[in-house]
Scaffold this active site. Structure first.
Site, short mmCIF file in Angstrom:
data_model
loop_
_atom_site.label_atom_id
_atom_site.label_comp_id
_atom_site.label_asym_id
_atom_site.label_seq_id
_atom_site.Cartn_x
_atom_site.Cartn_y
_atom_site.Cartn_z
N SER A 190 0.79 -1.22 0.00
CA SER A 190 0.00 0.00 0.00
C SER A 190 0.83 1.27 0.00
O SER A 190 0.37 2.29 -0.51
CB SER A 190 -0.95 0.00 1.20
OG SER A 190 -0.23 0.02 2.40
N HIS A 218 -4.88 -3.20 -2.85
CA HIS A 218 -4.40 -2.29 -3.90
C HIS A 218 -4.22 -2.99 -5.25
O HIS A 218 -3.58 -2.44 -6.15
CB HIS A 218 -3.10 -1.62 -3.46
CG HIS A 218 -3.31 -0.74 -2.27
ND1 HIS A 218 -3.76 0.55 -2.37
CD2 HIS A 218 -3.22 -1.02 -0.95
CE1 HIS A 218 -3.91 1.05 -1.16
NE2 HIS A 218 -3.59 0.12 -0.27
N LYS A 249 -11.52 1.00 -2.37
CA LYS A 249 -10.49 1.61 -3.22
C LYS A 249 -10.95 1.56 -4.67
O LYS A 249 -11.88 2.27 -5.03
CB LYS A 249 -9.15 0.96 -2.91
CG LYS A 249 -8.73 1.41 -1.51
CD LYS A 249 -7.53 0.79 -0.90
CE LYS A 249 -7.31 1.44 0.46
NZ LYS A 249 -6.74 0.53 1.46
C1 LIG Z 1 -7.00 0.34 2.94
C2 LIG Z 1 -6.44 -0.98 3.32
C3 LIG Z 1 -7.12 -1.84 4.19
C4 LIG Z 1 -8.34 -1.43 4.91
O1 LIG Z 1 -9.45 -1.39 4.10
P1 LIG Z 1 -10.64 -0.38 4.48
O2 LIG Z 1 -11.78 -0.88 3.67
O3 LIG Z 1 -10.18 0.98 4.10
O4 LIG Z 1 -10.87 -0.52 5.95
C5 LIG Z 1 -6.58 -3.08 4.41
N1 LIG Z 1 -5.42 -3.47 3.85
C6 LIG Z 1 -4.72 -2.64 3.04
C7 LIG Z 1 -3.45 -3.10 2.43
C8 LIG Z 1 -5.20 -1.38 2.76
O5 LIG Z 1 -4.50 -0.57 1.98
#
Ligand SMILES: *Cc1c(COP(=O)(O)O)cnc(C)c1O
Length: 400
Positions: A190, A218, A249
């Site tokens: 990330s 991601h 995302k």
């Molecule tokens: C953003 C993210 C999460 C958390 O997901 P949310 O839906 O935002 O709570 C988990 N793992 C990674 C690698 C992330 O980048």
């Protein structure tokens, strides 16, 4: 002021002195490449909305229809008041998308991690984490009570040495339930945007009889055929016990998911506390996520990925003279490593003066002394918007 607030103010001062203070910036428009902050329009290079779906008409329409049909709220947790149809529709779509037997959705990706790891392993077990995995996975592993081991980022030799140690330890365990080893990694990291060597991880975990959990937060939507992520792309869906990800995302909505076998999903419904003890996500969000999953697999999804990579390429080649700042790997996350926290903050502030919104990522998401400007491109950015960021960069960097 009372003693409580004084104490907190002292702690906040200490955070400020380290360049680690954060505050919320109110945005008065939807998430998109241009956002309004305090009446001014900023170019937004901070969002994980990689395909520009968060404000897409198809997702908005799906959310509106779900509100009309199923209302605003979810009522209770899905085990208590009945599990609404949109949740089931989304989970079927996710399982098909990810090539797994079944799927379970959570309110957030964070909640998916926190519910799943402690459900699967406990005190007698071992969790092995890549050094750079996301905080949700670290917190979940800690909460499980399992013994934690960390391997150097993407380092197969280090991982194998720990697996051998775990194997030895398992062989010497007292009779009873066999201690389990769970390996946890991301497919695309990330904060650095690089990739895990997935096939090699799968080989290793099979050699030692460990379980593997991968977080595709991601990768989902942007990598692999039809955006299905790297696990499916490498043909490993049947060999990875737990596929995790977020719907917040590239999918453009909100929520977390776990994909795997029907047995895994049935087990989580019974044991994942963040699922059991939390109100179900609202119908609007769930329906938007399902529309996002559909769009990702369509021709438009492919066109958006093409557009995304064109913008990433434009930015990276525009910065080529600053190659030392750029990562080798190609993803939509382009971290410009600055190092010092205060310096990163100053650069972000200078960009902000030119109405360019690029966040300074500082400890704890990254190690101390590893502060960076984290530029994220989306398919919704126009070429001239990327050009504006590139044009500002030399002058801003000269302030370093
Ligand atoms: C953003 C993210 C999460 C958390 O997901 P949310 O839906 O935002 O709570 C988990 N793992 C990674 C690698 C992330 O980048």
């Amino acid at each position: 002021m009372n003693d409580f607030d004084e104490e907190l103010d002292r702690r906040l001062d200490a955070i400020r002195q380290q360049g680690l203070y954060r505050e919320l910036r109110r945005v008065d428009t939807p998430q998109s490449p241009r956002v309004e902050i305090r009446g001014k329009e900023f170019l937004n290079f901070s969002s994980n909305d990689y395909l520009g779906l968060a404000n897409h008409p198809a997702l908005i329409e799906a959310a509106l229809r779900a509100v009309e049909r199923f209302g605003a709220g979810a009522g209770a947790s899905r085990l208590i008041c009945g599990s609404l149809a949109p949740h089931h529709d989304l989970e079927e779509a996710l399982a098909a998308f990810k090539g797994s037997e079944a799927a379970l959705t959570f309110a957030t990706g964070y909640g998916a991690a926190i519910g799943t790891i402690p459900a699967l392993v406990g005190k007698a077990d071992i969790v092995i984490l890549d050094k750079l995995v996301h905080a949700s996975l670290v917190d979940a592993a800690r909460l499980s009570g399992a013994k934690l081991r960390v391997f150097a980022h993407n380092d197969l030799n280090d991982l194998e040495a720990i697996l051998r140690w775990a194997d030895q330890r398992g062989a010497n365990a007292p009779a009873g339930r066999r201690p389990r080893t769970l390996i946890v990694t991301e497919t695309v990291f990330s904060m650095d945007g690089d990739f895990a060597p997935l096939p090699e991880f799968v080989q290793l975990k099979e050699k030692f009889g460990a379980w593997l959990m991968v977080d595709e937060a991601h990768a989902t939507g942007i990598f692999g055929a039809r955006g299905r992520g790297l696990v499916e792309h490498r043909g490993l869906a049947g060999r990875v016990e737990i596929q995790m990800g977020t719907l917040g995302k590239a999918v453009g909505a909100a929520g977390g998911y776990i994909c795997g076998t029907r047995a895994l999903i049935n087990y989580l419904v019974n044991r994942a506390r963040s699922f059991i003890f939390s109100t179900a996500p609202v119908p609007a969000g769930v329906a938007a996520a399902k529309a996002g999953i559909g769009l990702i697999q369509s021709e438009e999804g492919a066109a958006r990925r093409y557009q995304l990579w064109a913008r990433v390429e434009q930015f990276k080649s525009g910065l080529a003279s600053d190659g030392s700042l750029l990562p080798a790997a190609a993803s939509a996350i382009i971290p410009l490593i600055i190092g010092d926290e205060i310096a990163a903050l100053k650069l972000a502030a200078a960009l902000s003066e030119q109405y360019l919104y690029v966040p300074a990522i500082r400890y704890p998401p990254v190690a101390r002394g590893q502060a960076r400007l984290r530029v994220t491109m989306t398919a919704a950015h126009a070429a001239d918007e990327v050009a504006r960021l590139l044009a500002a960069w030399p002058q801003i960097k000269s302030q370093l």
